[in-house]
Design an enzyme around this catalytic site. Sequence first.
Site, PDB file in Angstrom:
ATOM      1  N   GLU A 139      -4.026   8.818  -2.426  1.00 47.84           N
ATOM      2  CA  GLU A 139      -5.011   7.120  -1.777  1.00 47.84           C
ATOM      3  C   GLU A 139      -5.311   6.104  -3.378  1.00 47.84           C
ATOM      4  OE1 GLU A 139      -4.152   6.121   0.316  1.00 47.84           O
ATOM      5  OE2 GLU A 139      -4.177   7.525   2.080  1.00 47.84           O
ATOM      6  N   HIS A 143       0.611  -1.417   0.709  1.00 47.89           N
ATOM      7  CA  HIS A 143      -0.253  -0.062   0.369  1.00 47.89           C
ATOM      8  C   HIS A 143       0.544   1.174   0.009  1.00 47.89           C
ATOM      9  CE1 HIS A 143      -3.648   2.616   1.006  1.00 47.89           C
ATOM     10  NE2 HIS A 143      -2.606   2.918   1.847  1.00 47.89           N
ATOM     11  N   GLU A 144       1.535   1.100   0.980  1.00 46.86           N
ATOM     12  CA  GLU A 144       2.476   2.881   0.949  1.00 46.86           C
ATOM     13  C   GLU A 144       3.752   2.821  -0.323  1.00 46.86           C
ATOM     14  OE1 GLU A 144       1.677   4.767   3.057  1.00 46.86           O
ATOM     15  OE2 GLU A 144       0.271   3.562   4.469  1.00 46.86           O
ATOM     16  N   HIS A 166       2.005   4.733  -2.658  1.00 49.93           N
ATOM     17  CA  HIS A 166       2.428   6.085  -2.573  1.00 49.93           C
ATOM     18  C   HIS A 166       3.263   6.555  -2.875  1.00 49.93           C
ATOM     19  CE1 HIS A 166      -1.338   6.930  -0.364  1.00 49.93           C
ATOM     20  NE2 HIS A 166      -1.334   5.991   0.815  1.00 49.93           N
TER      21      HIS A 166
END
Length: 495
Positions: free
Chosen positions: A293, A263-264, A267
């Site tokens: 996001e 997930h990160e 980003h």
Amino acid sequence: MSASAYDGLCRHFQQIAHFEHFSALGDWDQATMMPVGGGETRSEAMATLAGHIHALKTAPWLAEALDKARAEAQGDDERANLREMAHQYRQATAVPQSLVEAKTLAGYRCENAWREQRRANDWQGFKPKLEEVIRLTREEAQCRSQALGMTPYDTLLDKFEPGVTQAMLDSTFGELKNWLPELIAEVTDLQLGQAVPQLSGHYPIPAQEALGREVMTLLGFDFNQGRLDVSNHPFCGGVPGDVRLTTRYDSNNFSSALMGVIHETGHARYEQGLPKAWRGQPAGLARSMGLHESQSLFFEMQLAGSEAFLGLLAPLINRHLGLQLSAEGLARIYSRVNPGLIRVDADEVTYPCHILLRYEAEKAMVNGSLEVADLPDFWSTQMQALLGINTDGNYRDGCMQDIHWTLGELGYFPSYTLGAMVASQLRYALEAELDSSLDSLLEQGRLADVFAWLERNIWSRGSLLQTDDLIQTATGKPLSGRYLERHLRSRYLGE
């Protein structure tokens, strides 16, 4: 183009970017490296730095310089940069510097206390600090409302999602609530008889960290311009050339940390892919938190949730952790819909329920109809209604679980569900342009083509386009929640 107007503005905003760089590093250090006893001194330092940045953004000469620069002949990109400069100026001048410093100080004090008080389930100790943050956030929202001519909550949304309003979200989320409960019921009924591999065991943290780093490399993260560390709450911070990621590890469960890393990394790839020619300028920043996001959720849900990508992950997991998992087994694990307490560990079908709860809570806290003291009861009631879970007395896994409100970041949470909608819409646009399903692209070894499409259509555009235009340009259509519904029905019901 006048060197004394536009060029002077560019130099000034470059200076602001430098100070914001060090502010971001202060955040990262506080979360990862700072000794416990440094909290109060760091809070004061960060408040001073926030006040200095605010002073730079509200310099008296900026209004005239912006007017002069607008009157000069410029290209589209320069006009976009001026638009974003003016937006930052309006945002900053809406709030007095004294309030910026007071809220920053209260926020850092609250976050520092949260680290230990959440672990101890100490709601009574934490409550006064959160009450102070919410009091100052309400004051901020009132100041912004008077200056910008918007409702108080809309002004907070505008900090994270320029142009998005409560009325728009009420409509969008209202449509979501029309089909989501039935979908959750359908999927959970379908999965009742499905066997799921168990991940109980001991997974050494060094092995998990090595696995995470290899997966980050697979996903194209540039370790020459970033690093991975540990914090209480996973995040991606820093700046495009110096990106700081964190995750948190559990030796009994590798899945949460791994998905947090993925997930990160979404980003981070967005940050690392922002236009280099516009670094240090407002037009070079990520467009909004919803767009941010969308990238992390594209990586975590669209990519990592697909069996084809899990086929790439399985050998890495097995090698680092000594397991014998198959892509099919991982797909059953990661597609399991199971309502739970923790937002960051939620499956993608029930995840929007966690956002709907927080959206209703923060709207009510801003308008004063919900006080902090009543937040635990509100939380438990909503969790029961949305997911059938009781959180009475469990503050740690209830209203104390997130870091956002400790810092006064009300208005942020809607970005997660907006991001899920954008990610789904991007996925279908990508498949149409590349004339292949995402699974097929991965099976063909075309992961680089997926990243190239995202870089071309999202990352490299920074804030040169406004959100609606960016989504329209990338997908050919305005944002619509029907793509998220289509994605979830396809993955979980085979429709």
